[in-house]
Design an enzyme around this catalytic site. Sequence first.
Site, PDB file in Angstrom:
ATOM      1  N   ARG A 163      15.532  68.985  50.015  1.00  0.00           N
ATOM      2  CA  ARG A 163      14.400  69.754  49.495  1.00  0.00           C
ATOM      3  C   ARG A 163      14.098  69.266  48.086  1.00  0.00           C
ATOM      4  O   ARG A 163      14.991  68.783  47.379  1.00  0.00           O
ATOM      5  CB  ARG A 163      14.733  71.246  49.457  1.00  0.00           C
ATOM      6  CG  ARG A 163      15.061  71.869  50.812  1.00  0.00           C
ATOM      7  CD  ARG A 163      15.436  73.331  50.648  1.00  0.00           C
ATOM      8  NE  ARG A 163      15.757  73.970  51.919  1.00  0.00           N
ATOM      9  CZ  ARG A 163      16.989  74.036  52.434  1.00  0.00           C
ATOM     10  NH1 ARG A 163      18.013  73.503  51.762  1.00  0.00           N
ATOM     11  NH2 ARG A 163      17.203  74.623  53.595  1.00  0.00           N
ATOM     12  N   LYS A 209      19.769  76.249  49.120  1.00  0.00           N
ATOM     13  CA  LYS A 209      19.415  77.663  49.047  1.00  0.00           C
ATOM     14  C   LYS A 209      20.673  78.525  49.127  1.00  0.00           C
ATOM     15  O   LYS A 209      21.591  78.232  49.881  1.00  0.00           O
ATOM     16  CB  LYS A 209      18.463  78.026  50.190  1.00  0.00           C
ATOM     17  CG  LYS A 209      17.050  77.477  50.013  1.00  0.00           C
ATOM     18  CD  LYS A 209      16.144  77.962  51.118  1.00  0.00           C
ATOM     19  CE  LYS A 209      14.707  77.493  50.915  1.00  0.00           C
ATOM     20  NZ  LYS A 209      13.815  77.956  51.989  1.00  0.00           N
ATOM     21  N   HIS A 256       7.793  67.947  51.063  1.00  0.00           N
ATOM     22  CA  HIS A 256       8.360  68.421  52.325  1.00  0.00           C
ATOM     23  C   HIS A 256       8.002  67.500  53.493  1.00  0.00           C
ATOM     24  O   HIS A 256       8.676  67.525  54.520  1.00  0.00           O
ATOM     25  CB  HIS A 256       7.892  69.851  52.607  1.00  0.00           C
ATOM     26  CG  HIS A 256       9.004  70.757  53.037  1.00  0.00           C
ATOM     27  ND1 HIS A 256      10.038  71.103  52.207  1.00  0.00           N
ATOM     28  CD2 HIS A 256       9.261  71.367  54.222  1.00  0.00           C
ATOM     29  CE1 HIS A 256      10.867  71.906  52.854  1.00  0.00           C
ATOM     30  NE2 HIS A 256      10.431  72.075  54.072  1.00  0.00           N
ATOM     31  N   ARG A 286      10.873  65.395  54.168  1.00  0.00           N
ATOM     32  CA  ARG A 286      11.933  66.128  54.876  1.00  0.00           C
ATOM     33  C   ARG A 286      11.618  66.178  56.369  1.00  0.00           C
ATOM     34  O   ARG A 286      12.498  65.987  57.211  1.00  0.00           O
ATOM     35  CB  ARG A 286      12.026  67.530  54.275  1.00  0.00           C
ATOM     36  CG  ARG A 286      13.206  68.363  54.720  1.00  0.00           C
ATOM     37  CD  ARG A 286      13.346  69.539  53.750  1.00  0.00           C
ATOM     38  NE  ARG A 286      14.083  70.651  54.315  1.00  0.00           N
ATOM     39  CZ  ARG A 286      15.405  70.751  54.313  1.00  0.00           C
ATOM     40  NH1 ARG A 286      16.139  69.773  53.802  1.00  0.00           N
ATOM     41  NH2 ARG A 286      16.009  71.811  54.805  1.00  0.00           N
ATOM     42  N   HIS A 324      19.967  73.680  57.154  1.00  0.00           N
ATOM     43  CA  HIS A 324      19.406  74.876  57.791  1.00  0.00           C
ATOM     44  C   HIS A 324      20.527  75.824  58.206  1.00  0.00           C
ATOM     45  O   HIS A 324      21.536  75.393  58.762  1.00  0.00           O
ATOM     46  CB  HIS A 324      18.605  74.490  59.040  1.00  0.00           C
ATOM     47  CG  HIS A 324      17.273  73.891  58.736  1.00  0.00           C
ATOM     48  ND1 HIS A 324      16.556  73.139  59.650  1.00  0.00           N
ATOM     49  CD2 HIS A 324      16.502  73.933  57.611  1.00  0.00           C
ATOM     50  CE1 HIS A 324      15.423  72.743  59.101  1.00  0.00           C
ATOM     51  NE2 HIS A 324      15.367  73.215  57.876  1.00  0.00           N
ATOM     52  N   TYR A 338      11.457  70.563  65.274  1.00  0.00           N
ATOM     53  CA  TYR A 338      11.276  69.111  65.310  1.00  0.00           C
ATOM     54  C   TYR A 338      11.381  68.542  66.724  1.00  0.00           C
ATOM     55  O   TYR A 338      10.899  67.441  66.980  1.00  0.00           O
ATOM     56  CB  TYR A 338      12.298  68.423  64.395  1.00  0.00           C
ATOM     57  CG  TYR A 338      12.116  68.805  62.953  1.00  0.00           C
ATOM     58  CD1 TYR A 338      11.042  68.325  62.209  1.00  0.00           C
ATOM     59  CD2 TYR A 338      12.997  69.678  62.319  1.00  0.00           C
ATOM     60  CE1 TYR A 338      10.850  68.693  60.889  1.00  0.00           C
ATOM     61  CE2 TYR A 338      12.820  70.051  60.993  1.00  0.00           C
ATOM     62  CZ  TYR A 338      11.749  69.547  60.298  1.00  0.00           C
ATOM     63  OH  TYR A 338      11.562  69.923  58.987  1.00  0.00           O
TER      64      TYR A 338
END
Length: 299
Positions: free
Chosen positions: A148, A172, A243, A246, A269, A278
């Site tokens: 990210r 995160k 992004h 990514r 994730h 995806y």
Amino acid sequence: MSFMGEQIKKYIEYIRTERNYSDLTEKNYLIDLEQFEEYLITHRLNYKNLTYKDIGKYISYLKEKHHLKSTSINRHLSTLRSFYTYMLNREVVNSNPFKLVNGPKNEQKLPNYMKYSEFEEMLNACDDTSLGIRNRCLLELLLATGARIGELINIKVSDIDFVNREIKVLGKGNKERICYFNEQSHKALDNYLENSRLILLKNKKSDRLFINHVGGNLTDRGVREILDNIIHKCTLKNKVTPHTFRHTFATMLLNEGCDLKSVQELLGHVNLSTTSIYTHITNERIKNIYLHTHPRSKK
């Protein structure tokens, strides 16, 4: 500032310093919370005593008054759910009324990704100046790591293991993970560190990897401006954001046979369902290959 305004201020400080959220996420959260506070004031509602009916009316308000799509409404709800969890943990409120609220179903939207030729065109648009060398390194690492943008700009030089080509990033929720980089990225890193970074620092000190044109730490906004300037020099027609790299990273790995669980780990994730978006792209590619190669599919 109202009492809820004080809570918003404390919450934004919390996600900035303790949750390590990006500048963009912080900005979006603040916009959502201030809009919600304005709604409460207008409708004379106490944020400590909200009912599910009140929340339902707010969802309708976002949809009808502001014409927001499902994705935007769900982002609002996610912000408020997190905000109320924060206040509940600090005993500011007695419950989180957003915990069991389901937002509207999101429209399925496939992630935007680049072709490898488009990535190469962006690389070729970088010159051999200090800034150009830095920008090439930035592009290489964006695609090599799938990180990210907030993770990438916070990388310290000491986080990089050049022998094993690994980078420690803080994602995160302050969750650490390892990203990897390839030989081309390694060369770009070496070139940047040897021939660009010290020049950009202008005798200043910083432990961050990426430095801006005035010797400070590169920011989220700075990276977006860099990409916009590079794209302006190229023939790319599609919008490219940090992004996008990514999305391209994940799509390329899956196309080359990498399993979904591994891609999930590399992207950081929490849920596999987030990564599964995806597979829609790769499944479409497989379908096209089938239609163009199977003898009974040809006209």
